[in-house]
Design an enzyme around this catalytic site. Structure first.
Site, PDB file in Angstrom:
ATOM      1  CE  LYS B  47       7.249 -12.556  70.470  1.00  0.00           C
ATOM      2  NZ  LYS B  47       8.169 -11.806  71.327  1.00  0.00           N
ATOM      3  CG  LEU B  75      14.070  -9.078  70.503  1.00  0.00           C
ATOM      4  CD1 LEU B  75      15.044  -8.154  69.780  1.00  0.00           C
ATOM      5  CD2 LEU B  75      12.912  -8.278  71.056  1.00  0.00           C
ATOM      6  CB  CYS B 130      15.498  -6.110  73.443  1.00  0.00           C
ATOM      7  SG  CYS B 130      15.364  -7.835  73.952  1.00  0.00           S
ATOM      8  N   GLY B 265       1.767  -4.490  81.010  1.00  0.00           N
ATOM      9  CA  GLY B 265       2.399  -5.642  80.379  1.00  0.00           C
ATOM     10  C   GLY B 265       2.311  -6.878  81.224  1.00  0.00           C
TER      11      GLY B 265
END
Lengths: 250, 304
Positions: B47, B75, B130, B265
């Site tokens: 992560k 995040l 992201c 994922g």
């Protein structure tokens, strides 16, 4: 893992009572834990559903409301069909928070289900306060009659039991006797109100949170709620949290 | 026949097999270590980590879509120092390579986290893609000059090979890939999520509290395969392909398009054994087709 559906009943409109033959889950399950169920159809993710009861160390009972594609598809399964289930997941309720006094189980709507297994563990010593919208929404109260010492039912329209909310009964009980612990599961506003009463009266209280979930095992960090100012994972750090630590407004 | 070779080399780092995890879907590894031996994977990509802890976005952070999900986690992470002190040791127990995905709001943030991690992980993956953060993230990854700038500056600070993770939210991904290559990237990974949105028609509000989020899952796979193919034509760097891989057939498609390795994922949310099943399935495919080395299928697509 796949398990066989051994019992199915629509107990009220759109609410289904399922029992699966799942000794691997039954042996480990604690009250307040959940299972992550692959529903099929057009749904993609699993659906987290709380464990309602465990029987004979091999049967796992869960009850769910049809809310969308996933639960609709799940409800179409029949006795004998296989269901892909992960679990038990999450932390569950901690019986040992209880101090001397009445142990209260407070549930609202479809949030009453995980409290049944807890009632059994306390072996008929608890008092359950279960709130529903109206008579037609009442479920599994007969199971609570068998597993608790006292049972209070409230409905918002007064069609059954006391008219009003679970907090009306709770407030009365708090003023009358010593409460040893509160365990609660239901809509967020209800749990928030219960938590406020518990915190104001210094009663140990645990709440079972719900949030849209991804992996169910703590990896994706999507199902968070505010616990002590931090974003806790409902699936892994919860779903059960100490009521004092949860910020219901975030 | 004897077992085929499954090992691959990505920017000088040898992986036991070509399968890794897509950052953000695998935590710091320990959650899925309850389901399988992490040594089954060539690498574990963690992560995203920042120099300072991040709280992430408000919930709901996930919405289901047809054959996929939208997420807007933002995040959330406990910071690189916390990771080194509390998480690294646990995953170091496994025979797998560790990739730290790094994020920040400014180039300086990215350099700071790179300096904290030093060579304590095997590879770094630069997250400039992201879609869920206001500053940094995708903003860096959608402009070729910025991609060049951040890649070269982080590369300068990096003590281990640097993978640059590309955003699909661009007009010409080959151009962005070429910028990352000239900036000094050692490898590329693609794709990150596609910016998406879902609306609850009863409330007229987006399901995600953050309104928009990143789409992942089988729904994005054809887009990802196409982009891997285009990037393969444009650069020589090793490519880690990802985007909707659920089965070994999916993974082989990516490798034929030009990926040297693959990441699984979102599929793991549906099946926690997806990562291992993909790895085993690739090996099975090689055996069935009498292919002795997994590297031999890379880039073998023949256009019509």
């Amino acid at each position: 893992m796949e398990f066989t559906l051994v019992y199915k009943k629509e107990i009220i409109k759109n609410v289904f009572d399922f029992v699966i033959d799942a000794p691997e889950i039954a042996e480990k399950a604690k009250p307040g834990q959940f299972i992550h169920v692959l529903c099929g159809g057009r749904s993609y993710l699993r659906r987290p559903i709380s464990i309602c009861d465990v029987m004979d160390k091999k049967l796992v009972r869960f009850i769910f409301e049809v809310r969308g594609e996933g639960t609709k598809s799940l409800s179409n399964l029949n006795k004998g069909d296989k269901i892909d289930v992960l679990g038990p997941l999450g932390n569950g309720f901690s019986k040992d928070i209880a101090e001397d006094g009445e142990i209260l189980l407070i549930g609202g709507g479809i949030g009453v289900f995980p409290l049944l297994n807890l009632a059994k563990e306390f072996n008929k010593t608890t008092t359950a306060i279960l709130g529903f919208r109206t008579e037609s929404a009442i479920t599994i109260t007969s199971d609570f009659v068998k597993t608790t010492k006292n049972l209070f039912i409230t409905t918002e329209d007064g069609s059954v039991g006391c008219k009003g909310f679970v907090t009306d009964v709770l407030n009365r009980m708090v003023s009358e006797k010593k409460i040893g612990a509160i365990f609660t599961c239901g809509p967020k506003p209800m749990m928030k109100a219960v938590a406020e009463i518990a915190n104001a009266n210094n009663i140990p209280c645990e709440v079972s949170m719900e949030e849209r979930m991804g992996c169910g095992v703590g990896a994706c960090v999507t199902c968070t709620c505010n616990v002590n100012g931090k974003k806790a994972r409902v699936c892994k750090d919860g779903p059960v949290f100490n009521a004092k630590d949860v910020n219901f407004d975030d | 026949m004897t077992k085929p070779n499954m090992s691959v080399e990505i920017a000088g780092v040898k992986w036991n097999n070509p399968v890794t995890t897509a950052s953000g879907t695998f935590g710091f590894g320990k959650e899925y270590a309850e389901y399988f031996d992490l040594g089954e994977l060539g690498a574990v990509c963690l992560k995203s980590l920042s120099a300072v802890p991040r709280l992430g976005n408000p919930s709901p952070r996930i919405a289901e879509t047809n054959y996929g999900i939208l997420n807007s986690v933002g995040l959330q992470n406990p910071g690189a120092e916390y990771f080194l002190e509390n998480e690294l040791e646990e995953i170091r127990k496994y025979d797998t390579k560790i990739i730290a995905n790094i994020c920040g709001s400014t180039v300086e943030d990215y350099i700071a986290v790179t300096k904290i991690l030093q060579d304590k992980v095997d590879m770094l993956e630069l997250n400039i893609s992201c879609p869920n953060v206001k500053e940094g993230g995708m903003a860096f990854g959608t402009n070729k000059d910025m991609v060049y700038d951040i890649t070269s500056r982080v590369k300068e600070a990096a003590k281990v090979p640097l993978i640059v993770k590309l955003s699909p939210n661009v007009t010409d991904i080959a151009e962005i890939a070429a910028s990352a290559e000239s900036g000094g990237a050692d490898a590329l990974s693609l794709i990150n999520t596609l910016l998406g949105m879902r609306i609850d028609i009863k409330t007229r509000r987006p399901i995600l509290k953050n309104n928009m989020g990143g789409l992942s899952g089988p729904a994005v796979k054809p887009v990802a395969v196409r982009m891997v193919y285009q990037v393969r034509q444009a650069v020589k760097l090793p490519i880690i392909g990802m985007g909707g891989i659920s089965t070994s057939d999916d993974a082989i498609e990516f490798m034929m398009a030009g990926a040297n390795a693959v990441a699984v994922g979102t599929a793991g949310f549906v099946d926690p054994y997806a990562w291992v099943n993909v790895k085993n399935g690739i090996e099975q495919f090689l055996i069935e087709n009498n292919i002795s080395d997994v590297n031999d299928i890379v880039g073998t697509v023949e256009l019509n």
